[in-house]
Scaffold this motif. Structure first.
Motif, PDB file in Angstrom:
ATOM      1  N   THR A 205       0.732  -1.095  -0.141  1.00 41.78           N
ATOM      2  CA  THR A 205      -0.141  -0.006  -0.093  1.00 41.78           C
ATOM      3  C   THR A 205       0.858   1.238   0.136  1.00 41.78           C
ATOM      4  N   HIS A 207       0.280   5.277   1.032  1.00 41.97           N
ATOM      5  CA  HIS A 207      -0.358   6.425   1.582  1.00 41.97           C
ATOM      6  C   HIS A 207       0.058   7.474   1.132  1.00 41.97           C
ATOM      7  N   THR A 244      -8.422   5.472   3.531  1.00 43.30           N
ATOM      8  CA  THR A 244      -8.372   4.716   4.716  1.00 43.30           C
ATOM      9  C   THR A 244      -8.778   5.444   5.982  1.00 43.30           C
ATOM     10  N   PRO A 247      -5.018   6.196   8.500  1.00 47.10           N
ATOM     11  CA  PRO A 247      -3.735   6.058   7.844  1.00 47.10           C
ATOM     12  C   PRO A 247      -2.633   6.647   8.907  1.00 47.10           C
ATOM     13  N   SER A 259      -5.206   6.413  -0.501  1.00 46.20           N
ATOM     14  CA  SER A 259      -4.113   5.509  -0.478  1.00 46.20           C
ATOM     15  C   SER A 259      -4.445   4.679  -1.511  1.00 46.20           C
TER      16      SER A 259
END
Ligand SMILES: Cc1cc2nc3c(=O)[nH]c(=O)nc-3n(C[C@H](O)[C@H](O)[C@H](O)COP(=O)(O)O)c2cc1C
Length: 262
Positions: A205, A207, A244, A247, A259
Motif C-alpha cells: 500500500t 499512503h 483509509t 492512515p 491510499s
C-alpha cells in the motif's frame, strides 16, 4: 514514445510556432479527452478551441504564452472534490499531447478568462479554471526562460525528501515495487513547481499525503497521482485508490489524501 518516456521528457512549453495543429492531431487529442478518466469520480469538462491568430485575435495570457492558436479549456467546480479528478484527467491529455510531439502548459493564473470563454457554456457549478496552449514548440524567448528560472522549473525536490518507507524516517529503496511510479510522480508538473505530494509505502500500500500550499494544491496532487498511476498501468498493475479510516499519522503540516493498494 511510450508513456514513461513522455513523463520523463515532458516540460512546460510557453512559446509555439504560430501554426494551428493538424486535423489528425486534433482528432487524436479529442480522443485523448474522451478516453481520459478519473478513479475519484467528479465532473470535469475539457474542450479544445482554436483561435485565429492570423486574423489578429490573441487571447490574453499576460505575455506568458507566445504563438499558440489552440488551447484546451478545462472547467470544473471550485471545490476539493473536483480538483483532484481535474488534475488526474487533464494530465492524461497533456501526456498524450507530448507523445504526439505537441507541447503544452497548464495555466491557472496567467490568463484572462473572458478572452477564452466567448460563447462557452459549462455545466452547473463548473467554471473555467485552467487554460492550456497546445502546439509545436518554438525556441523559448527571454520571457519563457525567465519564467522557468523564477519557478525553478527544471528542478525537483529530492526523492528521499518526498517519499518514505514503513515510517516517516526510512527511505524507499530503488528496488522497491513502487519506486519507479513514485519517481514519475516526482517529475510531474505543479503550480509554481510547488510539488506538494508526499507518500509513505507500507507493504503493498502507498499512503499519499500533501502539504497544502495554495488552492491549486489538490489539482497538483491529481497530476502527481496521474503520473504514479500511468506508471502502474504501463507495468500491468491494476491497483485501486481508496480512503483509509486510520492512515499512519503524518508529520506536522501534511494532510492525508488517499491510499493506493495493488
Ligand atoms: C495547476 C498548474 C497551474 C499552473 N499555472 C501556471 C500559470 O498560471 N502560468 C505559468 O506560466 N505556468 C503555470 N504552470 C506551469 C508550472 O509553472 C510548471 O509546471 C512548473 O514550473 C514545472 O515546470 P515543468 O512543467 O516545465 O516541469 C502551472 C502548472 C500547474 C500544474
Amino acid at each position: 514514445m511510450n508513456i514513461i518516456e513522455a513523463m520523463n521528457e515532458r516540460r512546460s512549453v510557453r512559446t509555439f510556432n504560430g501554426e494551428s495543429i493538424s486535423d489528425s492531431q486534433k482528432s487524436a487529442l479529442l480522443t485523448a479527452i474522451e478516453d481520459s478518466f478519473s478513479p475519484f469520480g467528479g465532473n470535469v469538462s475539457i474542450r479544445l478551441k482554436n483561435f485565429d491568430l492570423k486574423a489578429g485575435y490573441t487571447p490574453g495570457t499576460y505575455g506568458t504564452i507566445k504563438g499558440a492558436s489552440d488551447f484546451f479549456l478545462v472547467a470544473f467546480g471550485n471545490d476539493d472534490a473536483s480538483a483532484l479528478p481535474a488534475g488526474f484527467r487533464f494530465e492524461q491529455v497533456v501526456l498524450q499531447a507530448w507523445q504526439l510531439g505537441l507541447g503544452s502548459c497548464w495555466i491557472a493564473a496567467t490568463f484572462k478568462g473572458s478572452d477564452f470563454e466567448h460563447g462557452e457554456l459549462w455545466r452547473d457549478g463548473e467554471s473555467l479554471r485552467i487554460v492550456c496552449p497546445v502546439g509545436i514548440a518554438a525556441k523559448p524567448g527571454i520571457r519563457e526562460r525567465l519564467t522557468r528560472f523564477t519557478f525553478g522549473s527544471k528542478n525537483r525536490k529530492p526523492f528521499e525528501k518526498l517519499f518514505f518507507y514503513s515510517d516517516f524516517t526510512r527511505e524507499v529503496s530503488p528496488g522497491n515495487r513502487f519506486a519507479e511510479a513514485l519517481e514519475m510522480m516526482r517529475l510531474a508538473p505543479s503550480s509554481v513547481n510547488s510539488q506538494p505530494w508526499r507518500a509513505l509505502v507500507v507493504g503493498d500500500t502507498v499512503h499519499f499525503y500533501y502539504t497544502p500550499k495554495s488552492n491549486l494544491s489538490l489539482i497538483d496532487c491529481g497530476i502527481g497521482l496521474c503520473h504514479f498511476y500511468e506508471d502502474e498501468r504501463f507495468h500491468g498493475h491494476a491497483g485501486r485508490f481508496s480512503k483509509t479510516d486510520n492512515p499512519p499519522a503524518p508529520p506536522h503540516g501534511w494532510k492525508y489524501l488517499i491510499s493506493y493498494t495493488s
